[in-house]
Scaffold this active site. Structure first.
Site, PDB file in Angstrom:
ATOM      1  N   HIS A 170       9.460  31.339  43.941  1.00 29.66           N
ATOM      2  CA  HIS A 170       8.592  30.365  43.286  1.00 29.66           C
ATOM      3  C   HIS A 170       9.131  29.934  41.925  1.00 29.66           C
ATOM      4  O   HIS A 170       9.711  30.727  41.176  1.00 29.66           O
ATOM      5  CB  HIS A 170       7.182  30.949  43.115  1.00 29.66           C
ATOM      6  CG  HIS A 170       7.152  32.231  42.332  1.00 29.66           C
ATOM      7  ND1 HIS A 170       7.068  32.261  40.956  1.00 29.66           N
ATOM      8  CD2 HIS A 170       7.188  33.520  42.737  1.00 29.66           C
ATOM      9  CE1 HIS A 170       7.037  33.507  40.542  1.00 29.66           C
ATOM     10  NE2 HIS A 170       7.116  34.299  41.606  1.00 29.66           N
ATOM     11  N   ASP A 171       8.975  28.655  41.635  1.00 32.27           N
ATOM     12  CA  ASP A 171       9.266  28.068  40.322  1.00 32.27           C
ATOM     13  C   ASP A 171      10.747  28.062  39.969  1.00 32.27           C
ATOM     14  O   ASP A 171      11.116  27.849  38.811  1.00 32.27           O
ATOM     15  CB  ASP A 171       8.472  28.766  39.211  1.00 32.27           C
ATOM     16  CG  ASP A 171       6.981  28.796  39.496  1.00 32.27           C
ATOM     17  OD1 ASP A 171       6.371  27.713  39.566  1.00 32.27           O
ATOM     18  OD2 ASP A 171       6.427  29.895  39.676  1.00 32.27           O
ATOM     19  N   GLY A 197      11.614  34.751  40.870  1.00 30.32           N
ATOM     20  CA  GLY A 197      10.863  33.612  40.372  1.00 30.32           C
ATOM     21  C   GLY A 197      11.396  33.074  39.054  1.00 30.32           C
ATOM     22  O   GLY A 197      11.961  33.807  38.242  1.00 30.32           O
TER      23      GLY A 197
END
Length: 271
Positions: free
Chosen positions: A127-128, A145
């Site tokens: 994520h991200d 992340g």
């Protein structure tokens, strides 16, 4: 209601949910699942047994191989089901078992992948993460992340990157390396813990960089990491001298930027 271009070819054994947008000349092979918030750009190909889910956009000409799961929820205890996104650019090759997750609300809400990248089997983009263009992630590379990977970086098989770390453009990370700290552009890192061993001369040469420029980058590297002052002070001290050398300025700007992680160096990680 689906928005499927007339030229798209959807295998009858695949599921394309209502709401998906399917571009021209898209091919969806058998046993694929395309979620209701997915956009597949023109000329995208899902070979077979591919899952594309979440609020995910796949750019033109990207090919996705079997067992990849693209756009799954972030693997974060802080994710509460918010509508976050994954955007994948054009002409990417995503091999078997690759996973890419959407962003988290607390991390900006989006995962972004650029153009022309090669993701080998079972690599993971968490994520991200923000990835540039023409990157290679070899087999089983793991990005935690909030990682940033800049253009033309190469990460060797089984390497792992700590959350919030940055890997600069044209950097090379050796197989099975542990990237705990930021890797400068054009840097070459190996080991666990990862140690910055020098400049990625081979990669620079292959990109068309002339020998004189490569020699200047090597001299700048020595001044930064072998000088008497701190890394950041040494970098600031040579800025004027190398103002006309674009690759060195990439390194100096990278060092000077705000970051959540320290810098990898030839000494960090040694006993």
């Amino acid at each position: 209601m689906n928005m499927i271009a007339a030229s798209a070819r959807i295998h009858p054994l695949s599921v394309v949910e209502d709401g998906a947008v399917i571009g021209e000349n898209v091919v969806v092979g058998p046993f694929c699942h395309v979620g209701p918030h997915v956009v597949l750009g023109d000329d995208v190909e899902l070979l077979t047994h591919v899952v594309v889910t979440g609020r995910t956009t796949i750019g033109r000409g990207t090919r996705i191989f079997p067992s990849a799961v693209i756009g799954g929820d972030p693997q974060s205890i802080h994710h509460g089901g918010e509508d976050t996104t994954l955007t994948v650019g054009e002409r990417n090759t995503i091999r078997e078992g690759v996973t890419m997750n959407t962003g988290t609300a607390g991390g900006g809400g989006k995962t972004v992948v650029g153009d022309g990248n090669l993701f080998l089997a079972y690599s993971h983009i968490a994520h991200d993460c923000i990835l540039g263009n023409n990157i290679i992630l070899s087999n089983n590379v793991m990005l935690a992340g909030h990682v940033t990977v800049e253009d033309r970086a190469i990460l060797g098989g089984g390497s792992a990157v700590h959350q919030f770390a940055r890997v600069g453009r044209h950097a090379f990370v050796g197989g099975l390396s542990a990237v705990a700290y930021d890797v400068i552009p054009y840097g070459m890192l190996n080991g666990n813990p990862g140690i910055l061993g020098g400049i990625n001369v081979v990669g620079m040469s292959r990109s068309g960089m002339d020998k004189a420029t490569i020699h200047r980058v090597r001299r700048a590297f020595k001044a930064i990491f072998e000088g008497e002052g701190s890394i950041r002070n040494n970098a600031a001290a040579i800025r004027e001298e190398y103002a006309d050398c674009v690759p060195v300025m990439h390194i100096l700007d990278f060092i000077g930027a705000d970051s959540d992680r320290a810098l990898s160096s030839p000494n960090r990680g040694k006993a």
